[in-house]
Write a protein that holds these residues in place. Structure first.
Motif, mmCIF file in Angstrom:
data_model
loop_
_atom_site.group_PDB
_atom_site.id
_atom_site.type_symbol
_atom_site.label_atom_id
_atom_site.label_comp_id
_atom_site.label_asym_id
_atom_site.label_seq_id
_atom_site.Cartn_x
_atom_site.Cartn_y
_atom_site.Cartn_z
ATOM 1 N N PRO A 8 0.823 -1.218 0.000
ATOM 2 C CA PRO A 8 0.000 0.000 0.000
ATOM 3 C C PRO A 8 0.854 1.265 0.000
ATOM 4 O O PRO A 8 2.065 1.197 0.218
ATOM 5 N N ASP A 117 -3.055 -0.757 7.703
ATOM 6 C CA ASP A 117 -3.449 0.566 7.189
ATOM 7 C C ASP A 117 -3.233 1.695 8.212
ATOM 8 O O ASP A 117 -2.891 2.816 7.844
ATOM 9 N N LEU A 172 -5.852 3.917 -0.626
ATOM 10 C CA LEU A 172 -5.933 2.650 0.108
ATOM 11 C C LEU A 172 -7.095 1.795 -0.402
ATOM 12 O O LEU A 172 -6.978 0.569 -0.496
#
Ligand code: AP5
Ligand code: ZN
Ligand code: ZN
Length: 213
Positions: A8, A117, A172
């Motif tokens: 990511p 994340d 994301l």
């Protein structure tokens, strides 16, 4: 070696690339860097890519596949490369396999920058880059010697336009929806190495070196 870096935004692909590149003498092909250069120069490619990039969405498969196809025409790049930020969709992965097969080559290893994340917003909002070299800094984790100045050239550092919390959210989303299936695509081929991307840069580098030895 022919390597793919996938992970990511903010997972450390651009930070690790120069280290691997020097260690193994590879060509560093970062589609994000190439697209940003095209946007800055207002080339036809840049004009087409800008809108999607500003929103944190993926640029069309045809545009990025074209960039990589051109780059792999260089014999030195075909021999050994790091793809940073490509492929990002299963279609791109399939096209890459075709391009390589045509030239008698294949992907050796996929380095998967696995990370939660929640860590990424701090990494992204603190990032400063030196645009012409691609050198990357972070206000907290990798500060330059003088704030806002590149250590090597003394030139000013900039922040990326898409490095805001709102655009990160959309980047994301693209990653989870469109790019995670690419990791599964390569897992089926048995060539994925998972990296602990939340650890310190030196620790990530050492896991990479083990995976490549
Ligand atoms: P791209 O440029 O590829 O951006 P990205 O994938 O979002 O990745 P980043 O560059 O943000 O993260 P990174 O993993 O390189 O992190 P870094 O090492 O700098 O793509 C941009 C856009 O272009 C896309 O949104 C899309 O629109 C388009 N695009 C590009 N390729 C495409 C494709 N194939 N198809 C379609 N569209 C495409 O690290 C981040 C920060 O954290 C730095 O400040 C660094 O110093 C710090 N840091 C790094 N590692 C660590 C660590 N271990 N600990 C603490 N801090 C760390
Ligand atoms: Zn990057
Ligand atoms: Zn996910």
């Amino acid at each position: 070696k022919r390597l793919i870096l996938v992970g990511p935004p903010g997972s450390g692909k651009g930070t690790q690339s120069p280290l691997i590149k020097d260690e193994y003498c590879l060509c560093h092909l970062a589609t994000g860097d190439m697209l940003r250069a095209a946007v800055a120069a207002k080339t036809p490619l840049g004009v087409k890519a800008k809108e999607a990039m500003d929103k944190g969405e993926l640029v069309s498969d045809d545009l990025v596949v074209g960039i990589i196809d051109d780059a792999l025409k260089k014999p030195s790049c075909l021999k050994g490369f790091i793809l940073d930020g490509f492929p990002r969709t299963v279609v791109q992965a399939e096209k890459l396999d075709e391009m390589l097969e045509k030239r008698g080559a294949k992907v050796d290893k996929v380095l998967n920058f696995a990370i939660d994340d929640a860590i990424l917003e701090e990494r992204i909002t603190g990032r400063w880059i030196h645009p012409s070299s691609g050198r990357t800094y972070h206000t907290k984790f990798a500060p330059p010697k003088a704030p806002g100045i590149d250590d090597v050239t003394g030139e000013p550092l900039i922040q990326r336009k898409d490095d805001t919390p709102a655009v990160l959210k959309s980047r994301l989303e693209s990653f989870h929806r469109q790019t995670e299936p690419v990791i599964d695509y390569y897992k089926k081929k048995g060539i994925v190495a998972n990296l602990p991307a939340e650890k310190k840069p030196e620790e990530v580098t050492s896991v990479i070196n083990k995976a490549l030895s």
